[in-house]
Scaffold this active site. Structure first.
Site, PDB file in Angstrom:
ATOM      1  N   CYS A   1      23.136  20.540  35.691  1.00 39.69           N
ATOM      2  CA  CYS A   1      23.242  19.632  34.549  1.00 39.69           C
ATOM      3  C   CYS A   1      24.199  20.173  33.492  1.00 39.69           C
ATOM      4  CB  CYS A   1      21.865  19.390  33.960  1.00 39.69           C
ATOM      5  SG  CYS A   1      20.746  18.768  35.203  1.00 39.69           S
ATOM      6  N   GLU A   2      25.476  20.230  33.850  1.00 41.21           N
ATOM      7  CA  GLU A   2      26.546  20.663  32.947  1.00 41.21           C
ATOM      8  C   GLU A   2      27.812  19.962  33.415  1.00 41.21           C
ATOM      9  OE1 GLU A   2      26.718  23.271  30.575  1.00 41.21           O
ATOM     10  OE2 GLU A   2      24.669  24.004  30.817  1.00 41.21           O
TER      11      GLU A   2
ATOM     12  N   TYR B   1      36.779  30.435  34.301  1.00 41.14           N
ATOM     13  CA  TYR B   1      38.203  30.788  34.177  1.00 41.14           C
ATOM     14  C   TYR B   1      39.126  29.613  34.497  1.00 41.14           C
ATOM     15  CZ  TYR B   1      35.949  35.317  35.268  1.00 41.14           C
ATOM     16  OH  TYR B   1      35.128  36.407  35.326  1.00 41.14           O
TER      17      TYR B   1
ATOM     18  N   PRO C   1      41.266  48.423  43.288  1.00 36.84           N
ATOM     19  CA  PRO C   1      41.400  47.001  43.638  1.00 36.84           C
ATOM     20  C   PRO C   1      40.040  46.377  43.952  1.00 36.84           C
ATOM     21  CG  PRO C   1      41.930  48.344  45.549  1.00 36.84           C
ATOM     22  CD  PRO C   1      41.612  49.302  44.427  1.00 36.84           C
ATOM     23  N   GLY C   2      39.831  45.176  43.483  1.00 35.71           N
ATOM     24  CA  GLY C   2      38.602  44.453  43.810  1.00 35.71           C
ATOM     25  C   GLY C   2      38.945  43.165  44.525  1.00 35.71           C
ATOM     26  N   ARG C   3      39.475  42.238  43.743  1.00 38.32           N
ATOM     27  CA  ARG C   3      39.821  40.905  44.254  1.00 38.32           C
ATOM     28  C   ARG C   3      40.724  40.962  45.484  1.00 38.32           C
ATOM     29  NH1 ARG C   3      39.728  36.578  40.814  1.00 38.32           N
ATOM     30  NH2 ARG C   3      39.849  38.030  39.079  1.00 38.32           N
TER      31      ARG C   3
ATOM     32  N   TYR D   1      33.978  38.075  43.000  1.00 39.52           N
ATOM     33  CA  TYR D   1      33.458  37.451  41.780  1.00 39.52           C
ATOM     34  C   TYR D   1      32.789  36.112  42.083  1.00 39.52           C
ATOM     35  CZ  TYR D   1      36.537  41.071  40.060  1.00 39.52           C
ATOM     36  OH  TYR D   1      37.161  42.283  39.865  1.00 39.52           O
TER      37      TYR D   1
ATOM     38  N   ARG E   1      33.434  30.709  38.865  1.00 37.45           N
ATOM     39  CA  ARG E   1      34.848  30.931  38.514  1.00 37.45           C
ATOM     40  C   ARG E   1      35.561  29.682  37.985  1.00 37.45           C
ATOM     41  NH1 ARG E   1      38.483  32.266  41.295  1.00 37.45           N
ATOM     42  NH2 ARG E   1      39.477  33.645  39.804  1.00 37.45           N
TER      43      ARG E   1
END
Ligand SMILES: *Cc1c(COP(=O)(O)O)cnc(C)c1O
Length: 426
Positions: free
Chosen positions: A346-347, A318, A276-278, A375, A314
């Site tokens: 600038c995006e 995503y 497990p990470g998140r 993340y 993120r």
């Protein structure tokens, strides 16, 4: 469940006041709660009490030394995907026997280091990788412990960029090839087949894809044992989703997830490994940022903040939803308006929230982008020559800078101007 709460109208991390912390460390910064991390690990671990389990925290979610040491001190192992993560785990004092090495592109050098460290197991993802690992282990006169990562071709029903268990994803060995490749593995002199592995994706919010994958895994273990392989562990991967505050996406509770697995795997007669990470780090961290300007566009209202997509990618990558909490609490009765929360990069993709109902904000206000512990920092970069931001760990009423803000000098001095552009050199 986390320990970020309002007290006297101001958001606190455990017992630390975030407004004061922002004055001290400057904005933007990541703030993590150690009690939250500890709690997540303990709750999950205790759900398997009495069973032989190894919980290998997926370091790519958040690999700061202070974070991994918090978990290692509770007995966690680590799931690593690079030499850098191996070395971070080593430096935090994680013993090799608790390290799992995953990933599709392990280099010879990474394999050799992991073998010398005596890691628990390699999750091997292809036949060429298996052949190379056999060769590297032979050169070191060692036997590499291996589980093959099997791609079950199930739909994890998550964002396409974090699905890993479909036939078209680059991960794992096709389910239908598994028995054949296990036979090859068993015949290699420097490979020791010890287990089976699956990991079907991340931020999975339904139980069914897990159940489908795990029932295939059980069948495979039975088939492999019938072929004479001894399977000492099954690795069920990670991937359990967490609530980000979007009502359309309510994941299973970690304890419910654990209980379901416990029931499904009760009689499998081997160790269960998890990655497990998140689930461990996600809501143990927030991103604190300051509003620079409120800008009224023709159709939309923008809160422009001092953190950008380079600090937390993120939403951009995503289309992820993150709750936004004002650090100074607003009453329930305040008029909320729809706003975009955007960064200075600038995006157009540089945003944290779009058309979000938020209480009134003004320049100078602090806001917290919630559930940014996984993340977040690990995926950050320096686009627009923006230095990596500070990270702070809180425990009770104490706080510590666990990564100072990168200075502009540190950022710029990595560049080298070639000698031929320098008038002083020949
Ligand atoms: C990313 C990853 C994990 C962790 O996934 P989470 O969704 O953070 O739990 C576990 N195992 C492997 C192989 C991974 O690539």
């Amino acid at each position: 469940m986390h320990y970020f709460n309002y007290k006297n109208g101001l958001l606190q991390a455990e017992q630390v006041d975030l407004t004061q912390l922002a004055e001290q460390v400057g904005t933007p910064f990541y703030c993590y709660s150690q009690r939250t991390l500890e709690r997540h690990y303990r709750v999950f671990n205790e759900a398997f009490r009495g069973m032989d389990t190894l919980i290998c925290y997926a370091m790519k979610a958040n690999s700061n030394q202070a974070i991994i040491k918090t978990l290692a001190d509770l007995g966690a192992g680590m799931d690593v995907v690079s030499e850098g993560e191996l070395r971070r785990a080593m430096r935090a004092g994680v013993p090799g026997r608790r390290i799992m090495f995953s990933g599709v592109g392990k280099t010879e050098r990474e394999m050799a280091l992991a073998l010398k460290m005596g890691i628990y197991c390699f999750n091997v993802e292809s036949e060429p990788e298996l052949a190379q690992l056999n060769r590297v282990a032979g050169e070191l006169d060692k036997k590499a412990p291996v589980s093959l990562r099997i791609n079950p071709d199930v739909d994890a029903r998550t964002h396409a960029k974090i699905s890993t268990g479909k036939a078209d994803d680059k991960f794992g060995i096709p389910y239908l090839d598994a028995v054949r490749v296990y036979k090859i593995a068993a015949d290699l002199e420097h490979i020791n087949v010890t287990g089976v592995d699956m990991h079907i994706g991340s931020q999975i919010t339904q139980m069914q894809p897990f159940l489908d994958a795990f029932s295939l895994l059980r069948e495979l273990v039975r088939d492999l044992r019938a072929e004479g392989h001894s399977i000492a562990h099954v690795d069920l991967g990670g991937g359990l989703g967490i609530p980000y505050g979007d009502e359309n996406e309510i994941p299973p509770d970690p304890v419910e997830y654990a209980e379901t697995i416990r029931t499904a795997m009760q009689d499998i007669d081997c160790r269960l490994v998890f990655e497990p990470g998140r689930m461990i780090a996600g809501n143990a961290g927030i991103l604190v940022t300051r509003v620079l300007y409120i800008k009224q566009g023709e159709n939309r209202r923008f809160a422009i903040v001092d953190a950008g997509m380079n600090d937390l990618v993120r939403p951009t990558l995503y289309e992820a939803w993150h709750d936004i909490w004002p650090v100074r609490e607003r009453g329930k009765e305040v008029q909320r308006t729809r706003m975009d929360v955007v960064g200075p990069v600038c995006e157009t993709g540089d945003f944290f929230a779009r058309e979000r109902l938020l209480p009134p904000l003004e320049a100078g206000d602090l806001i917290a982008v919630m559930t940014a512990g996984a993340y977040g920092a690990t995926q950050s970069g320096t686009y627009n020559s923006r230095p990596l931001i500070a990270e702070v760990l809180v425990k009770d009423d104490r706080h510590a800078l666990i990564r100072p803000r990168q200075t502009l000098d540190e950022l710029i001095r990595l560049d080298v101007v070639p000698c031929w552009m320098d008038s002083k050199c020949e």
